[in-house]
Design a protein around this motif. Structure first.
Motif, PDB file in Angstrom:
ATOM      1  N   CYS A   6       0.846  -1.193   0.000  1.00 49.37           N
ATOM      2  CA  CYS A   6       0.000   0.000   0.000  1.00 49.37           C
ATOM      3  C   CYS A   6       0.879   1.240   0.000  1.00 49.37           C
ATOM      4  N   GLN A   7       0.222   2.375  -0.111  1.00 54.94           N
ATOM      5  CA  GLN A   7       0.898   3.647   0.084  1.00 54.94           C
ATOM      6  C   GLN A   7       0.445   4.184   1.442  1.00 54.94           C
ATOM      7  N   THR A   8       1.373   4.674   2.230  1.00 57.21           N
ATOM      8  CA  THR A   8       1.076   5.144   3.577  1.00 57.21           C
ATOM      9  C   THR A   8       0.524   6.568   3.541  1.00 57.21           C
ATOM     10  N   ASN A  12       4.696   7.078   1.634  1.00 60.88           N
ATOM     11  CA  ASN A  12       5.785   6.106   1.547  1.00 60.88           C
ATOM     12  C   ASN A  12       5.199   4.778   1.108  1.00 60.88           C
ATOM     13  N   CYS A  14       4.736   0.891   1.463  1.00 60.93           N
ATOM     14  CA  CYS A  14       4.871  -0.232   2.399  1.00 60.93           C
ATOM     15  C   CYS A  14       4.976  -1.464   1.500  1.00 60.93           C
ATOM     16  N   GLU A  83       5.566  -0.066   9.483  1.00 63.03           N
ATOM     17  CA  GLU A  83       5.292   1.333   9.836  1.00 63.03           C
ATOM     18  C   GLU A  83       6.382   2.255   9.268  1.00 63.03           C
ATOM     19  N   ASP A  85       6.223   5.150   7.803  1.00 59.08           N
ATOM     20  CA  ASP A  85       6.067   6.576   8.109  1.00 59.08           C
ATOM     21  C   ASP A  85       6.733   6.936   9.430  1.00 59.08           C
ATOM     22  N   GLY A  95       3.181   6.106  14.064  1.00 58.53           N
ATOM     23  CA  GLY A  95       3.356   6.684  12.751  1.00 58.53           C
ATOM     24  C   GLY A  95       3.216   8.196  12.800  1.00 58.53           C
ATOM     25  N   VAL A 101       0.415   1.384  15.244  1.00 56.03           N
ATOM     26  CA  VAL A 101      -0.195   0.495  14.244  1.00 56.03           C
ATOM     27  C   VAL A 101      -0.696  -0.805  14.865  1.00 56.03           C
ATOM     28  N   LYS A 114      -5.829   2.059   9.128  1.00 50.46           N
ATOM     29  CA  LYS A 114      -4.493   2.364   8.625  1.00 50.46           C
ATOM     30  C   LYS A 114      -4.292   1.599   7.321  1.00 50.46           C
ATOM     31  N   VAL A 116      -1.658   0.300   5.998  1.00 50.85           N
ATOM     32  CA  VAL A 116      -0.823  -0.898   6.112  1.00 50.85           C
ATOM     33  C   VAL A 116      -1.612  -2.057   6.703  1.00 50.85           C
TER      34      VAL A 116
END
Length: 141
Positions: A6-8, A12, A14, A83, A85, A95, A101, A114, A116
């Motif tokens: 995924c995108q955080t 960023n 993950c 995590e 971020d 984060g 998380v 979240k 992630v």
């Protein structure tokens, strides 16, 4: 195989790594492998978990007979940093949103879902849809 889970919130990636042996000899019926899911660094300050994950990944991708057997019998999904971020921000336990998380798996965090956690849950849903049993789900922290 390497991919983005995924995108955080801080944009960023993950990432995950898929490790298995896709070159098994055909024996007249499909070989159904069970899955192993490994993830580390759910707390940004848990730097030792990165070292443990690094060692695991080196072993799982090695030429050792026991590593080959694991790749033959399982499909392994590793998320080295759950995590990112918090790691990038230099946080200790949370984060960029100030949330831990590990408190988000059942939606108990104040900040809601979240990405992630949703990414890992999506991976597990895909495995369930494909009737792939999860033999081990391990957090290295």
């Amino acid at each position: 195989r390497y991919g983005a889970l995924c995108q955080t919130p801080a944009r960023n990636a993950c990432s995950f790594i898929r490790i298995t042996n896709d070159q098994l000899p055909k024996v007249g019926f499909p070989v159904k492998k069970r899955a192993i899911i490994l993830f580390a660094r759910s707390h940004p300050s848990a730097t030792a978990s990165s070292l443990v994950m690094h060692g695991l990944l080196r072993f799982l991708t090695s030429h050792e007979n026991s590593a080959r057997e694991l790749r033959d019998r399982f499909v392994i999904f590793a998320v080295p940093m759950i995590e990112p971020d918090g790691v990038v921000a230099g946080n200790s336990k949370c984060g960029v949103d100030g949330e831990d998380v590990t408190k988000s798996w059942r939606g108990v965090g104040k900040g809601g879902k979240k990405p992630v956690v949703e990414g890992v849950k999506h991976l597990m849903e895909e495995l369930r849809r494909n009737k792939t049993e999860v033999a081990l789900f391990l957090e290295i922290d």
